[in-house]
Design a protein around this motif. Structure first.
Motif, PDB file in Angstrom:
ATOM      1  N   MET A 288     -15.477 -34.701  31.474  1.00 20.63           N
ATOM      2  CA  MET A 288     -16.398 -35.514  32.273  1.00 20.63           C
ATOM      3  C   MET A 288     -15.681 -36.750  32.802  1.00 20.63           C
ATOM      4  SD  MET A 288     -20.054 -35.228  30.257  1.00 20.63           S
ATOM      5  CE  MET A 288     -20.886 -36.418  31.313  1.00 20.63           C
ATOM      6  N   ASN A 289     -15.447 -36.741  34.083  1.00 20.78           N
ATOM      7  CA  ASN A 289     -14.987 -37.921  34.800  1.00 20.78           C
ATOM      8  C   ASN A 289     -13.642 -38.458  34.326  1.00 20.78           C
ATOM      9  OD1 ASN A 289     -15.291 -39.717  36.848  1.00 20.78           O
ATOM     10  ND2 ASN A 289     -16.492 -41.158  35.655  1.00 20.78           N
ATOM     11  N   ASN A 290     -12.769 -37.547  33.914  1.00 18.59           N
ATOM     12  CA  ASN A 290     -11.375 -37.927  33.706  1.00 18.59           C
ATOM     13  C   ASN A 290     -11.216 -39.218  32.903  1.00 18.59           C
ATOM     14  OD1 ASN A 290      -8.612 -37.850  34.035  1.00 18.59           O
ATOM     15  ND2 ASN A 290      -8.665 -38.982  35.971  1.00 18.59           N
ATOM     16  N   PRO A 291     -11.610 -39.193  31.627  1.00  8.40           N
ATOM     17  CA  PRO A 291     -11.548 -40.438  30.851  1.00  8.40           C
ATOM     18  C   PRO A 291     -10.122 -40.977  30.757  1.00  8.40           C
ATOM     19  CG  PRO A 291     -11.841 -38.557  29.388  1.00  8.40           C
ATOM     20  CD  PRO A 291     -12.006 -38.043  30.791  1.00  8.40           C
ATOM     21  N   MET A 292     -10.043 -42.274  30.594  1.00  3.86           N
ATOM     22  CA  MET A 292      -8.752 -42.944  30.695  1.00  3.86           C
ATOM     23  C   MET A 292      -7.775 -42.505  29.593  1.00  3.86           C
ATOM     24  SD  MET A 292      -8.280 -46.968  31.071  1.00  3.86           S
ATOM     25  CE  MET A 292      -6.704 -47.718  31.315  1.00  3.86           C
ATOM     26  N   MET A 293      -8.246 -42.504  28.350  1.00  2.92           N
ATOM     27  CA  MET A 293      -7.434 -42.117  27.196  1.00  2.92           C
ATOM     28  C   MET A 293      -6.084 -42.821  27.214  1.00  2.92           C
ATOM     29  SD  MET A 293      -9.802 -40.262  25.974  1.00  2.92           S
ATOM     30  CE  MET A 293      -9.148 -39.541  24.484  1.00  2.92           C
ATOM     31  N   ALA A 294      -6.103 -44.078  27.545  1.00  5.52           N
ATOM     32  CA  ALA A 294      -4.881 -44.881  27.592  1.00  5.52           C
ATOM     33  C   ALA A 294      -5.267 -46.329  27.324  1.00  5.52           C
ATOM     34  CB  ALA A 294      -4.218 -44.754  28.960  1.00  5.52           C
ATOM     35  N   PRO A 295      -4.319 -47.121  26.854  1.00  5.24           N
ATOM     36  CA  PRO A 295      -4.656 -48.520  26.542  1.00  5.24           C
ATOM     37  C   PRO A 295      -5.145 -49.284  27.763  1.00  5.24           C
ATOM     38  CG  PRO A 295      -2.481 -47.928  25.693  1.00  5.24           C
ATOM     39  CD  PRO A 295      -2.914 -46.813  26.573  1.00  5.24           C
ATOM     40  N   LYS A 296      -6.082 -50.184  27.503  1.00  5.22           N
ATOM     41  CA  LYS A 296      -6.601 -51.009  28.594  1.00  5.22           C
ATOM     42  C   LYS A 296      -6.725 -52.444  28.084  1.00  5.22           C
ATOM     43  CE  LYS A 296      -9.777 -51.376  32.269  1.00  5.22           C
ATOM     44  NZ  LYS A 296     -10.184 -50.673  33.421  1.00  5.22           N
ATOM     45  N   PRO A 297      -5.805 -53.292  28.435  1.00  3.75           N
ATOM     46  CA  PRO A 297      -5.827 -54.666  27.915  1.00  3.75           C
ATOM     47  C   PRO A 297      -6.796 -55.565  28.679  1.00  3.75           C
ATOM     48  CG  PRO A 297      -3.929 -54.343  29.330  1.00  3.75           C
ATOM     49  CD  PRO A 297      -4.638 -53.015  29.264  1.00  3.75           C
ATOM     50  N   ILE A 298      -7.016 -56.736  28.131  1.00  2.00           N
ATOM     51  CA  ILE A 298      -7.729 -57.780  28.864  1.00  2.00           C
ATOM     52  C   ILE A 298      -6.855 -58.221  30.029  1.00  2.00           C
ATOM     53  CG2 ILE A 298      -8.469 -60.184  28.707  1.00  2.00           C
ATOM     54  CD1 ILE A 298      -9.390 -59.608  25.882  1.00  2.00           C
ATOM     55  N   LEU A 299      -7.477 -58.401  31.166  1.00  2.00           N
ATOM     56  CA  LEU A 299      -6.729 -58.810  32.354  1.00  2.00           C
ATOM     57  C   LEU A 299      -6.880 -60.312  32.565  1.00  2.00           C
ATOM     58  CD1 LEU A 299      -7.908 -55.924  34.724  1.00  2.00           C
ATOM     59  CD2 LEU A 299      -5.788 -56.017  33.361  1.00  2.00           C
TER      60      LEU A 299
ATOM     61  N   MET B 208     -14.962 -46.544  39.966  1.00  2.00           N
ATOM     62  CA  MET B 208     -14.925 -47.652  40.909  1.00  2.00           C
ATOM     63  C   MET B 208     -15.299 -48.956  40.189  1.00  2.00           C
ATOM     64  SD  MET B 208     -17.320 -48.088  44.246  1.00  2.00           S
ATOM     65  CE  MET B 208     -18.803 -48.145  43.246  1.00  2.00           C
ATOM     66  N   LEU B 209     -16.366 -48.896  39.372  1.00  2.00           N
ATOM     67  CA  LEU B 209     -16.821 -50.098  38.694  1.00  2.00           C
ATOM     68  C   LEU B 209     -15.768 -50.646  37.746  1.00  2.00           C
ATOM     69  CD1 LEU B 209     -20.516 -49.208  37.904  1.00  2.00           C
ATOM     70  CD2 LEU B 209     -19.701 -50.888  39.519  1.00  2.00           C
ATOM     71  N   VAL B 210     -15.039 -49.750  37.110  1.00  2.00           N
ATOM     72  CA  VAL B 210     -14.065 -50.206  36.133  1.00  2.00           C
ATOM     73  C   VAL B 210     -12.699 -50.460  36.779  1.00  2.00           C
ATOM     74  CG1 VAL B 210     -13.090 -48.007  35.365  1.00  2.00           C
ATOM     75  CG2 VAL B 210     -13.535 -49.812  33.700  1.00  2.00           C
ATOM     76  N   GLN B 211     -12.684 -50.272  38.089  1.00  2.00           N
ATOM     77  CA  GLN B 211     -11.484 -50.528  38.896  1.00  2.00           C
ATOM     78  C   GLN B 211     -10.309 -49.667  38.443  1.00  2.00           C
ATOM     79  OE1 GLN B 211     -10.983 -54.798  39.105  1.00  2.00           O
ATOM     80  NE2 GLN B 211     -13.112 -55.106  39.672  1.00  2.00           N
ATOM     81  N   GLU B 212     -10.610 -48.385  38.202  1.00  2.00           N
ATOM     82  CA  GLU B 212      -9.562 -47.406  37.886  1.00  2.00           C
ATOM     83  C   GLU B 212      -9.521 -46.388  39.020  1.00  2.00           C
ATOM     84  OE1 GLU B 212     -10.615 -45.743  34.095  1.00  2.00           O
ATOM     85  OE2 GLU B 212     -10.488 -47.699  33.122  1.00  2.00           O
ATOM     86  N   PHE B 213      -9.052 -46.847  40.145  1.00  2.00           N
ATOM     87  CA  PHE B 213      -9.055 -45.976  41.314  1.00  2.00           C
ATOM     88  C   PHE B 213      -7.952 -44.922  41.195  1.00  2.00           C
ATOM     89  CE2 PHE B 213     -10.649 -50.128  42.690  1.00  2.00           C
ATOM     90  CZ  PHE B 213     -11.899 -49.760  43.138  1.00  2.00           C
TER      91      PHE B 213
END
Lengths: 730, 183
Positions: free
Chosen positions: A242-253, A338-343
């Motif tokens: 479902m919707n290509n989950p990130m499955m990778a680290p995502k730090p605070i920007l 789009m909302l999570v800015q992972e284009f």
């Protein structure tokens, strides 16, 4: 007692289909009598799936015509779905419904919220609850497994949302999950919300005011049981598919600009991310860290969702590419990306690459300029008072800005003691304080919601005067007319309707979105973003009012919204136009029940029919009523200065009615339509009430008695205007 | 629990020396926990086929307003007070010879809860799986998904990969864990 292992729900004698996923009972809590009883979930599922579909059936059976939002007879229904708590992405969401306070006129209102409450409720052993009656004094409901108590909320009444949450955790422990109202709900402010953790809310329906009318401050829940899906391997597969989950680290920007595309401005802040509900594989909400608050000197984190981004700067509206509504298979991406800015990287080999990627430049609306802290305070005011951000940000504040710019508020401080300036944080705070506590004439007036307030002030002046500071970028910077009020239909403000807020869509899209808004008020009755495959876009552009693909896509969009609100799922994950089996796989994984996409669609038709029957029986819905409601918006020019065509719009409405099996003159479903979807009892009731239409005679001409186009003061004002573009010739 | 003083989760190499391999949460500078509970839900589902607080061997402490979330995982104490407190040690509670992790053999667990009560940490990292009959309660504890070639499922299913194993982590500049390779 909660379910502690799969045998507990599988061996429930009422669970004849041996369904996994459900708890098996719905709590009925009467605040007038204090009585608690239970409804058997299995009497309604799998036919009504859960969530919204189950609520629709219960609402039909239990809420009588004429019931008003604040009546003792009004009931609040809260329901999870079979997927809730099962680890299926987006399944942690939940649905609620009652006669809401926000719509004008009042009517069936629905909401869908994230948070952890729904899953916790299932751990306690309940698929949902029904709140009936009214308490005499403030109360809250405490659910802990079998034990359901109605307790005094005297010490909580008067607290803001976050104070209430903290006080509840102080009383019952940090692990308890809650839904609460703030002072707006207590004071029957019609845009009051119900808030669960992390500022996830039932926002649009005015449910907080309904709770306030019942003297219900909060519901808490803690459960020691379990929820079990039927097929873990299918759950795992869905989590990865479902919707290509990130499955990778995502730090605070660490960011140095804020706002939305087209309206970015310098601002230093940290941005994290947040999931909305247990078990989701996405994290589509932004977390703005260490921001200022409205009520004290604390600095706290704020969740940013959707419309709240505009608080920081509402100079430019939100733009969108054609592909947002007309996606292509190769470049399709669900909205949460789009909302999570992972284009994802665009694929230029797509034959529709240029067409779907065309950005429809947004209008410049000039409501307020950039200020990060001011925006954070606006969001915090909404969160802590417990009011709908949508109305605050899209309806109230733009109206004040537009009216002030048009000198309609000269000499009028709106009861605040200061100039009505939406760029002045002190004014905003005072205005909201007056509204939330119903202080003074204007506080009391705006607490009734913008639609009612503008009607009292005088709609011709305060609703339909021309706002002169809208600039169309699509017309190279020309001024295009907009009314000072962004009221769309049923008392709510515009949303992807070709003008006002989120106007950046072309005519086939805004026609479709207006059709949705006419039939089921976005977002107080549904959340459904129109989707149609890009291969039909050119055909739709040629004849947007009569394109069968648009009608087909509308029904698909509506039905899928019904399905995602019943499983549960999320508007940002469902539907996937190129994976039509996704929702049936979700339901199968949760329940083990072998449902097909076609059977889910049939259930959606059934639920939509129940909804239609409720609107007709309880709220007097007719074709004339709904066409006139929406027509006001269609008379406002879009970004290309084009307006709707009365005759062709009516023809499109007729096409939609025919596709749904409804009578063209009344908008009411025929008996065979009800019976086709297993609702003979509903047809019988509608016949008894005289609300079942007769088929026209076979040789009768097709009904086309659309009447005259309704008068619009806005159009008259616009015609006389010399600054903005003159009305477009139809 | 009287005046019991609870331990802080170990971070420094010296502190970690008293603990076996265990699941840790990385610094938000490396990956910020989205609070989705996937770790807890998938833990319960893979161990039991059901999800709930009792059978999740890892819990998430949600910041109700802050949205900053803290993972509550068993730290696999080398001196294993849970094991020591178990009246059925070596039948209900055993020590994995390979990882050193204390694990529970449910067949012999009598659900007394002494292991949970004797956990060094607060909240206890051992949960109780309830049942309709009190005598059928069982303790649930992280066993690092022993026997599963994929390793701990909480780590596998985290969408933002903010979990890891202590032996793979070092302290970053902010004093919180980051993966060794990322330092």
């Amino acid at each position: 007692m909660p379910n502690y292992k799969t045998a507990d729900f599988l061996e429930n004698p009422d669970n004849k289909e041996k369904l996994y996923g459900y708890c098996g009972k719905i709590a009925r809590i009467n605040l007038t009598t204090g009585a608690v009883s239970f409804v058997d979930t299995y009497a309604y599922v799998p036919k009504y799936l859960g969530g919204r579909m189950l609520i629709n059936r219960l609402f039909w059976e239990e809420v009588a015509p004429g019931t008003k939002a604040f009546d003792e007879e009004n009931k609040f229904f809260y329901m999870t779905g079979a997927t809730t708590g099962c680890g299926i992405p987006a399944g942690g969401r939940s649905a609620a419904c009652c006669v809401g306070a926000s719509s004008n006129p009042e009517q069936y209102t629905w909401g869908n919220s994230g948070g952890w409450f729904g899953t916790e409720l299932k751990y306690a052993g309940y698929d949902g609850f029904i709140i009936e009656g009214k308490a005499q004094t403030p109360v809250y409901i405490k659910i802990e497994d079998d034990k359901i108590e109605i307790l005094s909320a005297d010490d909580l009444w008067g607290m803001r949302v976050h104070q209430t949450q903290a006080a509840i955790e102080e009383k019952h422990g940090h692990d308890v999950k809650s839904m609460v109202i703030g002072p707006a709900g207590e004071n029957l402010v019609r845009i009051a919300s119900i808030t669960t953790s992390n500022d996830f809310v039932f926002a649009k329906g005015g449910f907080g005011a309904v709770w306030g009318s019942k003297k219900l401050k909060a519901i808490t829940v803690r459960g020691s049981g379990v929820v079990g899906p039927a097929d873990l391997e299918k759950v795992k597969a869905l989590r990865m598919d479902m919707n290509n989950p990130m499955m990778a680290p995502k730090p605070i920007l660490h960011l140095e600009q804020a706002g939305l595309p087209g309206g970015f401005f310098p601002a230093k802040y940290d941005r994290g991310h947040a999931a909305c509900s247990p078990g989701c594989n996405q994290h589509c909400h932004g977390l703005l860290m260490n921001g200022v608050t409205a009520f004290d000197d604390q600095r706290v984190n704020h969740v940013e969702k959707c419309v709240s981004g505009l608080t920081f700067n509402y100079t430019v509206d939100i733009g969108a590419p054609v592909g947002m509504f007309w996606p292509s298979k190769q470049n399709f991406s669900q909205p949460c990306k789009m909302l999570v800015q992972e284009f994802t990287e665009p694929d230029p080999s797509d034959p529709y690459f240029e067409e779907q990627g065309e950005l429809l430049l947004p209008d410049i609306l000039n409501f307020w300029g950039p200020d990060y802290d001011r925006g954070t305070i606006i969001n915090d005011l909404c969160n802590d008072y417990g009011i709908d951000k949508w109305d605050a940000i899209i309806f109230i504040l733009p109206w004040i800005s537009a009216c002030r710019q048009e000198h309609l508020l000269d000499g009028n401080d709106l009861g605040t003691g200061m100039e009505p300036d939406v760029e002045n944080t002190a004014f905003i705070k005072k205005f909201f304080e007056n509204m939330v506590y119903r202080k003074g004439y204007y506080g009391d007036l705006f607490a009734e919601g913008m639609s009612r307030a503008i009607a009292v002030l005088g709609k011709e002046k305060y609703g339909e005067s021309v706002y002169h500071n809208r600039i169309s970028q699509r017309l190279g910077g020309k001024k295009v007319a907009l009314p000072v009020s962004e009221e769309a239909a049923w008392g709510h403000c515009m949303h992807w309707q070709g003008r006002g807020f989120e106007a950046s869509c072309d005519k086939p899209t805004w026609l479709a979105m207006n059709m949705q808004n006419m039939l089921n008020t976005r977002d107080a009755q549904t959340v459904e973003h129109f989707h149609c495959k890009i291969e039909y876009h050119q055909e739709a552009l040629k004849d947007p009012y009569h394109c069968p693909h648009v009608i087909e896509a509308l029904i698909h969009t509506q039905n899928n919204a019904e399905i995602k609100d019943s499983l549960m799922s999320c508007e940002w994950q469902s539907p996937d136009l190129w994976w039509p089996e996704m929702e049936s796989l979700m339901y199968q994984a949760a329940t083990g029940y072998p449902v097909t996409p076609e059977e889910l669609d049939e259930a959606a038709y059934r639920s939509k029919l129940l909804f239609r029957a409720i609107l007709i029986r309880n709220h007097g819905r007719t074709r004339k009523m709904e066409v006139e409601q929406i027509w006001h918006v269609m008379q406002i020019p879009d970004s290309l200065n084009e307006v709707g065509d009365w005759k062709q719009w009516n023809e499109m409405v007729s096409l939609m009615y025919e596709a749904r099996g409804w009578d063209l003159k009344t908008g009411w479903p025929y008996r065979e339509t009800y019976e086709k979807y297993g609702l003979k009892d509903v047809a019988d009731e509608m016949e008894r009430l005289g609300l079942l239409p007769e088929h026209p005679a076979p040789d009768a001409p097709r009904w086309e008695d659309y009447g005259e186009e309704p008068y619009s003061k806005f159009v008259e004002n616009w015609k006389q205007d010399t600054i903005v573009l003159p009305p477009q010739q139809k | 629990m009287g005046d019991k003083v609870y331990e802080k989760e170990p971070r420094t190499p010296e502190e970690l020396a008293g603990y076996g391999s265990h699941v840790i949460q990385y610094s938000p500078a490396y990956s910020f926990c989205a609070g989705c509970d996937s770790c807890m839900v998938m833990c319960g589902l893979t161990h039991e086929g059901t999800a709930g607080h009792g059978n999740g061997r890892i819990q998430v402490d949600h910041g109700t307003r802050s949205l900053e979330n803290h993972i509550l995982a068993c730290q696999q104490c080398a001196d294993h007070p849970c094991y020591d407190a178990c009246p059925k040690k070596d039948s209900a509670m055993k020590i994995d010879g390979e990882t050193g992790a204390v694990y529970i053999d449910e067949e012999f667990c009598i659900g007394c809860g002494l292991c949970a009560k004797n956990c060094k940490f607060q909240p206890s990292r051992i949960t109780m799986k309830k049942d309709r009959v009190r005598k059928q309660w069982k303790a649930a504890k992280c066993d690092l998904c022993r026997g599963n070639p994929e390793g701990p499922q909480c780590v596998k299913w985290c969408p933002v990969q903010c979990l890891g194993l202590s032996e793979d982590a070092v302290l970053g500049e902010d004093g919180l864990f980051v993966p060794q390779a990322k330092q």
